[in-house]
Design a protein around this motif. Structure first.
Motif, PDB file in Angstrom:
ATOM      1  N   ILE A 169      20.160  87.180 -35.179  1.00  0.00           N
ATOM      2  CA  ILE A 169      21.471  86.570 -35.392  1.00  0.00           C
ATOM      3  C   ILE A 169      21.423  85.077 -35.069  1.00  0.00           C
ATOM      4  O   ILE A 169      21.855  84.242 -35.860  1.00  0.00           O
ATOM      5  N   GLY A 170      20.881  84.729 -33.891  1.00  0.00           N
ATOM      6  CA  GLY A 170      20.863  83.340 -33.460  1.00  0.00           C
ATOM      7  C   GLY A 170      19.827  82.505 -34.187  1.00  0.00           C
ATOM      8  O   GLY A 170      18.819  83.025 -34.678  1.00  0.00           O
ATOM      9  N   PRO A 171      20.032  81.191 -34.250  1.00  0.00           N
ATOM     10  CA  PRO A 171      19.122  80.297 -34.981  1.00  0.00           C
ATOM     11  C   PRO A 171      17.666  80.391 -34.524  1.00  0.00           C
ATOM     12  O   PRO A 171      16.749  80.444 -35.360  1.00  0.00           O
ATOM     13  N   GLN A 258      29.495  84.547 -31.431  1.00  0.00           N
ATOM     14  CA  GLN A 258      28.921  83.230 -31.729  1.00  0.00           C
ATOM     15  C   GLN A 258      28.696  83.036 -33.221  1.00  0.00           C
ATOM     16  O   GLN A 258      28.884  81.937 -33.756  1.00  0.00           O
ATOM     17  N   LEU A 259      28.305  84.114 -33.922  1.00  0.00           N
ATOM     18  CA  LEU A 259      28.115  84.033 -35.369  1.00  0.00           C
ATOM     19  C   LEU A 259      29.442  83.757 -36.061  1.00  0.00           C
ATOM     20  O   LEU A 259      29.510  82.920 -36.982  1.00  0.00           O
ATOM     21  N   ALA A 260      30.508  84.437 -35.640  1.00  0.00           N
ATOM     22  CA  ALA A 260      31.822  84.188 -36.230  1.00  0.00           C
ATOM     23  C   ALA A 260      32.235  82.735 -36.023  1.00  0.00           C
ATOM     24  O   ALA A 260      32.813  82.102 -36.924  1.00  0.00           O
ATOM     25  N   GLU A 268      39.757  81.925 -33.748  1.00  0.00           N
ATOM     26  CA  GLU A 268      40.008  83.344 -33.966  1.00  0.00           C
ATOM     27  C   GLU A 268      39.045  84.219 -33.154  1.00  0.00           C
ATOM     28  O   GLU A 268      39.432  85.253 -32.599  1.00  0.00           O
ATOM     29  N   ALA A 269      37.770  83.814 -33.095  1.00  0.00           N
ATOM     30  CA  ALA A 269      36.773  84.580 -32.339  1.00  0.00           C
ATOM     31  C   ALA A 269      37.134  84.619 -30.856  1.00  0.00           C
ATOM     32  O   ALA A 269      36.978  85.651 -30.190  1.00  0.00           O
ATOM     33  N   ALA A 270      37.619  83.501 -30.335  1.00  0.00           N
ATOM     34  CA  ALA A 270      38.029  83.455 -28.925  1.00  0.00           C
ATOM     35  C   ALA A 270      39.211  84.386 -28.671  1.00  0.00           C
ATOM     36  O   ALA A 270      39.253  85.107 -27.663  1.00  0.00           O
TER      37      ALA A 270
END
Length: 349
Positions: A169-171, A258-260, A268-270
């Motif tokens: 998922i992460g870079p 984190q992806l969102a 919105e994710a928060a």
């Protein structure tokens, strides 16, 4: 672009239906059937059960959790499944998350990138049937100053090279995946953001290894639901999206949240996470933007789904894994068939 299916977790009350879905996907020409594991059903047993009752479809672990197994055990399982299935196994790996790794397996969730790299190196070495010796930060084989000696795998896999995938998922994880794996398993992938959130990092890893994206399998997983009421279909996936964005991990370590955020949904994710972690799961589901659900699923008519499939293919997806939704087996089978119809209508079959 090929199609796959993901059965999710076994033991959720739909086991007989899941087997029927896998058998129908086999008949329809789907390329691969993936099974998941967390802290309930294990993927290896499910995949052996599916392989025994299908003929052509590949079986894949999405994922075998790295903290759950020693790397040599994973090599043994992969070789066995490949042999039993007649060369149809795909090995998907992932580090899981800190709550499962430390809470369920008692394995410290530290240095996941270095741990994954060593794990892959050992698995691949073991599957070549060389005598296994390895010196790393996380594993040393054989253990020094003891009775152990380098030994080799006695099982002969059906193929010399079993495709190896990593859930990333992460870079940084994506870049390493491009460098050391044969494919990447992606979750919550939006076609419009696939280049910026995944492909460019995978490409950087491939370039680091002196390779191109040719032959590298990019595998987004997307829920699929067919019908005329797109808004109503999107509402079906609010709890699912809220679980991952809001509750899959701690406040500081939620890779899906984190992806969102990287897709432009920071506020919105928060909010979703705040509500979910406070126990307001319904409020968290209601806070999920419909656009986020729509962009990370396949919803609507066959024609609308075909348009979305074209977008994923144009963005770089090579195997699109579907999770067919429905309240009955007939609805899930119908969704599977709609998937193949949409692929043909999109000109991608």
């Amino acid at each position: 672009m090929q199609l796959g299916i993901n059965l999710g977790y076994w033991g959720a009350g739909m086991d007989a239906d899941n087997l029927a879905v896998a058998k129908e996907a086999d008949k329809l020409g789907y390329a691969v059937c993936w099974a998941a594991e967390a802290y309930g059903s294990d993927a290896a047993t499910v995949l052996s059960w599916v392989a025994a009752q299908t003929e052509r479809i590949d079986i894949g672990s999405a994922i075998f959790q790295i903290p759950a197994r020693q790397p040599a055990m994973t090599a043994m399982t992969a070789a066995t499944l490949d042999s039993l299935s007649g060369g149809r196994f795909r090995l998907g790996l992932g580090v899981s998350g800190p709550q499962v790794s430390e809470g369920w397996y008692g394995v410290k969730f530290d240095k996941p990138l270095a741990r994954t790299r060593e794990y892959v190196e050992i698995v691949r070495k073991a599957m070549t049937r060389e005598r296994l010796s390895y010196e790393g930060e996380h594993w040393t084989l054989p253990l020094p100053d003891g009775p152990g000696k380098p030994i080799k795998l006695t099982v002969h896999p059906q193929r010399e090279h079993i495709p190896l995938y990593i859930a990333a998922i992460g870079p940084k994880n994506l870049e390493q995946t491009g460098e050391i794996a044969d494919g990447a398993l992606l979750i919550f992938p939006a076609a419009e953001h696939l280049e910026e959130t995944a492909i460019r990092h995978l490409r950087a890893g491939r370039e680091k290894a002196g390779r191109t994206m040719d032959g590298f399998d990019v595998v987004p997983t997307v829920p699929l639901a067919v019908g005329d009421d797109v808004n109503g279909l999107a509402d079906m996936f609010r709890p699912y999206t809220a679980l991952y964005v809001g509750g899959m991990g701690s406040r500081k370590q939620n890779f899906y949240n984190q992806l969102a955020q990287r897709m432009g949904y920071e506020k919105e994710a928060a909010e979703i996470q705040d509500k979910y972690l406070s126990g307001d799961k319904e409020g968290a589901a209601a806070a999920v933007p419909r656009e986020l659900i729509d962009s990370t699923t396949l919803l609507g008519s066959v024609d609308r789904i075909a348009d979305r499939m074209q977008a994923y293919a144009a963005a770089g997806a090579t195997t699109l894994t579907l999770a067919p939704a429905g309240f009955t087996l007939d609805e899930r089978i119908a969704a599977l068939r709609a998937g193949t119809q949409a692929l043909e209508r999109a000109g991608l079959a």
